[in-house]
Design an enzyme around this catalytic site. Structure first.
Site, PDB file in Angstrom:
ATOM      1  N   GLN A  82      38.438 -27.453  49.687  1.00  0.00           N
ATOM      2  CA  GLN A  82      37.186 -27.115  49.826  1.00  0.00           C
ATOM      3  C   GLN A  82      36.898 -27.417  48.292  1.00  0.00           C
ATOM      4  OE1 GLN A  82      36.660 -23.432  52.195  1.00  0.00           O
ATOM      5  NE2 GLN A  82      37.631 -23.938  54.507  1.00  0.00           N
ATOM      6  N   HIS A 147      37.042 -21.360  50.342  1.00  0.00           N
ATOM      7  CA  HIS A 147      36.329 -20.268  50.384  1.00  0.00           C
ATOM      8  C   HIS A 147      35.459 -20.323  49.487  1.00  0.00           C
ATOM      9  CE1 HIS A 147      38.575 -18.439  54.419  1.00  0.00           C
ATOM     10  NE2 HIS A 147      37.936 -19.905  54.000  1.00  0.00           N
ATOM     11  N   GLU A 240      27.660 -15.486  60.052  1.00  0.00           N
ATOM     12  CA  GLU A 240      26.599 -13.567  59.976  1.00  0.00           C
ATOM     13  C   GLU A 240      25.328 -14.996  59.323  1.00  0.00           C
ATOM     14  OE1 GLU A 240      29.171 -10.650  59.894  1.00  0.00           O
ATOM     15  OE2 GLU A 240      28.152 -11.450  57.661  1.00  0.00           O
ATOM     16  N   TYR A 250      28.663  -5.855  52.690  1.00  0.00           N
ATOM     17  CA  TYR A 250      28.445  -6.203  54.003  1.00  0.00           C
ATOM     18  C   TYR A 250      29.659  -6.398  54.901  1.00  0.00           C
ATOM     19  CZ  TYR A 250      23.329  -7.090  51.747  1.00  0.00           C
ATOM     20  OH  TYR A 250      22.299  -6.217  51.619  1.00  0.00           O
ATOM     21  N   TYR A 261      42.493 -16.740  63.612  1.00  0.00           N
ATOM     22  CA  TYR A 261      42.040 -17.997  63.468  1.00  0.00           C
ATOM     23  C   TYR A 261      43.674 -17.170  64.240  1.00  0.00           C
ATOM     24  CZ  TYR A 261      39.838 -19.671  59.450  1.00  0.00           C
ATOM     25  OH  TYR A 261      38.332 -19.565  59.421  1.00  0.00           O
TER      26      TYR A 261
END
Length: 371
Positions: A82, A147, A240, A250, A261
């Site tokens: 990513q 991430h 979210e 949070y 997963y």
């Protein structure tokens, strides 16, 4: 600069799916053959836009001229998984400084990576970045390809917010001595503001604004409340929308509306609601894999006022949400018939919606409501 001239294709009409009362949209394909574009930023006047490609290229696109060759001067990026070249944003004083800010993944000698942010000067003929300097590095470097987050947002008050993923190392989102799973706040010069919440706390990183974030993929300033909004990927379920406020937690991975997963519970999770953590203002039980987001506050299309547009990678849609204060509700989805992953969504200075599709033959789309 040599430019690839891609003619504007025939206007295509796609229906909205969720509700019959929602109008259809017009879609213009402005550019094809973009190799996994990640973000765009509008230049002033008729100068078009800058587009990042995840593999490490920054390109200039302009109506009537098409797509430039890659601009020299971009930092070396770690393009794996990513990671790669991520967001692009113009400095608030761009007309004077001509600073272009970039976020990107950067690796160390051991092959672990993190998100980095810096800026260079876009030269006057829009052909290169000059004197790029990196002013922020996510530390420690922990990612093997997952991430990174990377969204950049200026608040108009002298601050830059950076959304940072937890590098798929869940507990780090709760560790204040690490920059994983955080929103950080810098000055628009890349310094640490004196009023950040953890500046004087021993053992805490002074860059941190809020924490307990999994993998933020969209951030924008809400023009009606003048607050920062963020969307983030949950695990399996639990994407979210949050409003990251100063010093607040949070929840990830202690509080989550998703599961692993594998179908099992997140090992660290204590429930959907955990004391001392903030609840999202909205969550999806089934993850659409949210991406770029944009508030619509423009006079061009009044029917779109008070809407929030959010890209969806897995669901291959743009999600349309109605905003009322800090309450949001999903109204419909557009572009689903194209069957393309949506990476970035922006409202242009002309009031049209501009969309990037995350494909090897990615597209730049110009979208408007069909009247």
């Amino acid at each position: 600069m040599r430019r690839s001239l891609i003619p504007v294709m025939t206007l295509l009409i796609f229906p909205w799916f969720a509700q019959a009362k929602t109008p259809a949209v017009n879609v213009e394909v402005l550019q094809t053959k973009l190799d996994h574009p990640w973000a765009l930023a509008f230049l002033p006047g008729d100068d078009g836009m800058l587009i990042t490609l995840k593999g490490g290229q920054l390109r200039h696109w302009q109506a009537g001229k098409g797509l430039s060759d890659p601009l020299p001067g971009v930092p070396k990026v770690w393009s794996n998984g990513q990671g790669g070249l991520l967001d692009v944003a113009l400095a608030p004083d761009f007309s004077q400084s001509r600073r272009v800010w970039l976020s990107f993944s950067q690796a160390d000698a051991e092959g672990k990576a993190g998100t980095a942010v810096g800026y260079g000067r876009l030269n006057d003929d829009l052909s290169r970045l000059e004197n790029f300097q990196t002013v922020f590095r996510q530390m420690p470097k922990l990612s093997t390809g997952n991430h990174f987050g990377g969204r950049l947002v200026f608040d108009g008050k002298g601050h830059l917010f950076i959304g940072l993923g937890e590098n798929n190392q869940r507990p780090t989102a709760q560790d204040l001595d690490k920059l994983q799973g955080k929103v950080v706040r810098l000055t628009d010069q890349g310094k640490i503001p004196a009023d950040n919440p953890f500046v004087n706390q021993p053992g805490a990183r002074p860059e941190i604004w809020s924490y307990g974030i999994r993998n933020p993929q969209g951030m924008a300033m809400n023009p009606w409340s003048d607050t920062l909004w963020l969307n983030e990927h949950g695990p399996r379920g639990g994407d979210e929308i949050n409003i990251p406020e100063k010093g607040k937690n949070y929840g990830w991975p202690l509080a989550t509306w998703g599961i692993n997963y594998s179908g099992l519970k997140i090992p660290e999770a204590q429930g959907e609601k955990v004391a001392g953590t903030e609840q999202p203002i909205f969550y999806w039980q089934k993850s659409p894999a949210v991406s770029g987001m944009a508030f619509y506050d423009h006079d061009t299309f009044p029917q779109w006022r008070q809407k929030l547009f959010i890209g969806a990678l897995k669901d291959q849609n743009v999600i349309v949400m109605r905003v009322n204060g800090n309450t949001v509700a999903e109204e419909g989805r557009i572009l689903g018939e194209r069957k393309q992953r949506i990476r970035d969504v922006r409202v242009g200075p002309d009031g049209y919606l501009y969309v990037l599709t995350d494909e090897s033959d990615g597209e730049l789309l110009k979208v408007s409501p069909r009247t």
